[in-house]
Scaffold this active site. Structure first.
Site, PDB file in Angstrom:
ATOM      1  N   CYS A   1       0.211  -0.979  -0.227  1.00  0.00           N
ATOM      2  CA  CYS A   1      -0.422  -0.193   0.316  1.00  0.00           C
ATOM      3  C   CYS A   1       0.602   1.304  -0.078  1.00  0.00           C
ATOM      4  O   CYS A   1       0.056   2.138  -0.897  1.00  0.00           O
ATOM      5  CB  CYS A   1      -1.298  -0.314   0.765  1.00  0.00           C
TER       6      CYS A   1
ATOM      7  N   ARG B   1       7.128 -10.835   5.459  1.00  0.00           N
ATOM      8  CA  ARG B   1       7.367 -10.750   6.888  1.00  0.00           C
ATOM      9  C   ARG B   1       7.999 -11.650   7.777  1.00  0.00           C
ATOM     10  O   ARG B   1       8.052 -12.872   7.431  1.00  0.00           O
ATOM     11  CB  ARG B   1       5.523 -10.891   7.203  1.00  0.00           C
TER      12      ARG B   1
ATOM     13  N   GLN C   1       1.029 -11.298  -2.343  1.00  0.00           N
ATOM     14  CA  GLN C   1      -1.152 -10.582  -2.385  1.00  0.00           C
ATOM     15  C   GLN C   1      -1.230 -10.391  -3.129  1.00  0.00           C
ATOM     16  O   GLN C   1      -0.626  -9.416  -4.399  1.00  0.00           O
ATOM     17  CB  GLN C   1      -0.695  -9.609  -1.161  1.00  0.00           C
TER      18      GLN C   1
ATOM     19  N   ASP D   1      -3.024  -8.179  -4.437  1.00  0.00           N
ATOM     20  CA  ASP D   1      -3.446  -6.719  -3.700  1.00  0.00           C
ATOM     21  C   ASP D   1      -4.203  -5.925  -4.413  1.00  0.00           C
ATOM     22  O   ASP D   1      -3.964  -5.330  -6.118  1.00  0.00           O
ATOM     23  CB  ASP D   1      -2.144  -6.288  -2.804  1.00  0.00           C
TER      24      ASP D   1
ATOM     25  N   HIS E   1      -5.217  -1.135  -4.108  1.00  0.00           N
ATOM     26  CA  HIS E   1      -6.407  -0.059  -3.299  1.00  0.00           C
ATOM     27  C   HIS E   1      -6.936   0.832  -4.238  1.00  0.00           C
ATOM     28  O   HIS E   1      -6.209   0.712  -5.666  1.00  0.00           O
ATOM     29  CB  HIS E   1      -4.650   0.525  -2.749  1.00  0.00           C
TER      30      HIS E   1
ATOM     31  N   LYS F   1     -12.200  -3.924   9.291  1.00  0.00           N
ATOM     32  CA  LYS F   1     -11.753  -5.176   7.685  1.00  0.00           C
ATOM     33  C   LYS F   1     -13.192  -6.042   7.605  1.00  0.00           C
ATOM     34  O   LYS F   1     -13.255  -6.369   9.152  1.00  0.00           O
ATOM     35  CB  LYS F   1     -11.181  -5.790   7.407  1.00  0.00           C
TER      36      LYS F   1
ATOM     37  N   HIS G   1      -8.102  -1.124   0.750  1.00  0.00           N
ATOM     38  CA  HIS G   1      -7.857  -2.376   0.619  1.00  0.00           C
ATOM     39  C   HIS G   1      -8.278  -3.687   0.095  1.00  0.00           C
ATOM     40  O   HIS G   1      -8.805  -4.003   1.293  1.00  0.00           O
ATOM     41  CB  HIS G   1      -6.581  -2.524   1.441  1.00  0.00           C
TER      42      HIS G   1
END
Length: 646
Positions: free
Chosen positions: A337, A366, A384, A386, A388, A472, A518
């Site tokens: 992000c 991570r 991910q 992902d 946004h 979320k 997200h």
RNA sequence: GCCGGUGUAGCUCAGUUGGCCAGAGCAGCUGAUUUGUAAUCAGCUGGUCGGGGGUUCGAAUCCCUCCACCGGCUCCA
């Protein structure tokens, strides 16, 4: 007299003080023999507790979840009694029933429990159970309760009692064991016929890693020995679906100590499977107006200072990468992000452009604690799916809904029917754990709750599970052995736009703050594939199968024809290979079945002469003879049908 | 990170009172076989017994330590 209403709505009169068990006896002896507890006006009671008021009751047996829970809770007591007899002086924490059985947290002092001890404890439990000890409920004052456990020296129970209200404290006694317990319990230990202590583990007292670690013993019990056997068979079956086992067998992925723990290596078949999922989602996202972006694997530490992640996770991350000369520091990116925010910031935006949806299959790293790593579901490097979404506050709801639509479409295409939708909100008790204004949090939480209702989603709401920057909605599924994993996620974020000073120009020609959403429908490719493997037990839907068709020539004589068939299929966009080993057909079939290739084509004299193939479907057997064209047509229409779920 | 367990060939597993060159099946390779709906036969190759250290005349086996994996706990942007 009291009026007792049964589940069929019939009302019966009984003497005040009649117990559920007595009512059961009144109905039938057989029922009475199976009653574990009784639900009285919605509250589960001991079957032999006296009922002194008009009530609606339901007799609970092994067929009711609450009946099972009563039995398992009582089993925890039984186990505690056995352990106390075997290892005097142990102290007890808590011992609840759980979804499949029960556990008890025990301070065993110097004694270290091992698997071998479990067998001894099991034996003792069975021995005690046979004695049909009654569970006796006793209401006591706080003082009496404290006295009992002070005498025993059990500081854990004393701590628990300290938090209870005087007048609401009960003890339960069975045999030599007395426990602080609100109940309810089964009438006596005789109902417990089969015992299996499944595992032993450390567990921090009250779930706090700063406090003492107790020994947790897990177990499960059954009213019949046969049911235990069935349960064990079921467990064995579930283990066969484990993605770690299938991943190895089907050559999808592997790990290497040399590469590092938690860093998956995708093998060719696994990589192909994953790529197909990615292609599919890319297509769906293209239709939904997403724009692709690509960002690097590392980012300057300042980026994460701006985003706030450095403060929150910096200490628990992989150490920063430093440069030899300039003294700069970079983090392996733990999320995409902040990078996407900077992309948004490259030029001014008009409200007319919004929503802007940046999508990237972004690989992040991570540092996960070593004890947490788990197959593909919990890793240190993962990708991910992902994206946004930068939008106006008014667009949150429609955008949120559009994302839900994508997630539902994917779940449907993959036949994921059994999922849980969870709304995660702040823990109102620890506001310091979250960043952002109260007002924004409330706005975001309300938006999610409203969308859930408007979309008719069946959700559970959990306080304290929100991300530190916003609430979320998560989509979770269970793995082969019942563990819950989060897959898709949609998160509202008012925080990053602030921190990165993101703006757009509104119709009023003023600057406004966009809202970020997200979202990741798969969550991570690693975890999603893991769950997909377990969901289909390695038998992937044909559009995802790394190999769709294997051609099995009867003998070398038909090798040429097999190649012709293969070429035809490949030209028809079907993934086919030939088993040209000099093996018997039975053997080739067996190997193909075990490698879970969806279709086998057996070709020999008969087939070659008519330009046909004998089709065998994995798991289903012989489907008969098809022409090449009709087989290809059948496969392609199946692929299309499975993929085009909307 | 913490508690408990496990670690022998690519895979599944034998091998503990410490003692010949560490075994089997499958996979792989070579050869024979030319095969019709879930395992054809024979031969061969392959192992620093997770890594390191120690005890011992001698260690897969006993001790220490590290690593990985398994079941939990804590954590999970």
């Amino acid at each position: 007299m009291i009026n007792i209403t049964l589940p069929d709505n019939t009302v019966h009169q009984y003497q005040s003080g009649t117990s559920g068990l007595e009512i059961a006896k009144n109905i039938s002896e057989g029922l009475a023999r199976n009653v574990l507890s009784v639900k009285v006006d919605g509250e589960v009671w001991d079957a032999n507790r006296k009922i002194n008021k008009d009530a609606r009751i339901q007799l609970l047996t092994w067929n009711d979840l609450e009946g099972k829970a009563t039995m398992w809770h009582s089993s925890a007591h039984l186990m505690a009694e056995a352990i106390e007899q075997l290892y005097p002086g142990v102290k007890f924490g808590i011992g609840p029933d759980i979804e499949n059985g029960f556990y008890y947290d025990i301070d065993t002092g110097d004694k270290v429990l091992t698997d071998a001890d479990l067998l001894t404890i099991e034996k003792k439990m069975i021995e005690i159970a046979r004695g049909k000890q009654a569970f006796i409920r006793e209401e006591v004052s706080k003082e009496e309760a404290l006295r009992h456990f002070t005498q025993k020296g059990d500081e854990y129970k004393m701590e628990l009692i300290g938090e209870l209200t005087d007048g609401e404290i009960t003890l339960y006694k069975s045999g030599s064991f007395t426990d602080l317990c609100r109940g309810p319990h089964i009438p006596d230990t005789g109902f417990i016929k089969a015992v299996k202590l499944t595992s032993i583990a450390g567990a921090y007292w009250r779930g706090d890693e700063k406090r003492k670690q107790l020994t947790r013993v897990y177990g499960i019990t059954f009213p019949k020995a046969k049911e235990l056997e069935e349960y064990l068979v079921l467990l064995e079956e579930a283990k066969k679906r484990d993605h770690r086992k299938l991943g190895k067998e089907l050559e999808l992925f592997t790990f290497s100590q040399k590469v590092g723990a938690g860093l998956p290596l995708w093998l060719p078949k696994g990589a192909q499977l994953r790529e197909r999922l990615e292609q599919y989602l890319k297509q769906v996202q293209k239709e939904a107006g997403y724009l692709p972006v690509i960002t690097p694997h590392i980012g300057n530490v300042n980026l994460y200072k701006t985003s706030g992640h450095f403060d929150k996770y910096g200490a628990d991350s992989f150490r920063p990468i430093t440069t030899p000369v300039e003294g700069e520091a970079f983090f392996l990116k733990p999320m995409n992000c902040p990078h996407h925010c900077e992309i948004f910031n490259t030029k001014p935006h008009s409200y007319k452009e919004l929503p802007i949806r940046y999508a990237e299959f972004g690989t992040v790293y991570r540092y996960e604690q070593s004890g947490e790593l788990h197959g593909l579901t919990r890793v240190r490097g993962f990708t991910q799916d992902d994206a946004h979404i930068f939008c106006t506050p008014d667009q949150i709801k429609p955008e949120f809904k559009a994302v839900i639509k994508i997630i539902m479409r994917i779940f449907k295409a993959l036949d994921f029917n059994d999922f849980i939708t969870q709304i995660s909100l702040r823990d109102p008790k620890t506001p310091e754990k979250y960043i952002g204004s109260n007002e924004n949090w409330e706005k975001a939480e309300n938006a999610i709750k409203e969308v859930a209702i408007e979309e008719g989603l069946n959700t559970i709401t959990v306080e304290g599970e929100a991300a530190f920057y916003g609430p979320k909605m998560d989509f979770m599924v269970r793995d082969a052995i019942g563990r819950k994993w989060q897959l898709g996620t949609i998160q509202v974020d008012y925080n990053l736009p602030e921190r990165f000073d993101l703006t757009y120009i509104g119709s009023d020609n003023e600057k406004h703050r966009p809202v970020m959403i997200h979202r990741a429908p798969f969550g991570s490719m690693e975890r999603f594939v893991a769950v997909l493997i377990e969901h289909c037990a390695g038998k992937f839907p044909i559009w995802l199968a790394p190999e769709q068709v294997i051609i099995l020539p009867i003998s070398e004589k038909y090798q040429k024809y097999a190649e012709k068939v293969s070429q035809f299929l490949i030209n028809s966009d079907i993934r086919a290979l030939i088993d040209d080993r000099s093996e018997k057909t039975g053997r080739k079939i067996r190997d193909a079945e075990m490698s879970k290739i969806p279709y086998m084509l057996i070709v020999g004299e008969k087939e070659e002469s008519k330009n046909q193939v004998s089709v065998r479907k994995q798991g289903d057997g012989d489907l008969g003879i098809f022409s090449l064209e009709s087989f290809a047509e059948m496969i392609n229409s199946e692929v299309k049908r499975l993929q085009e779920v909307k």
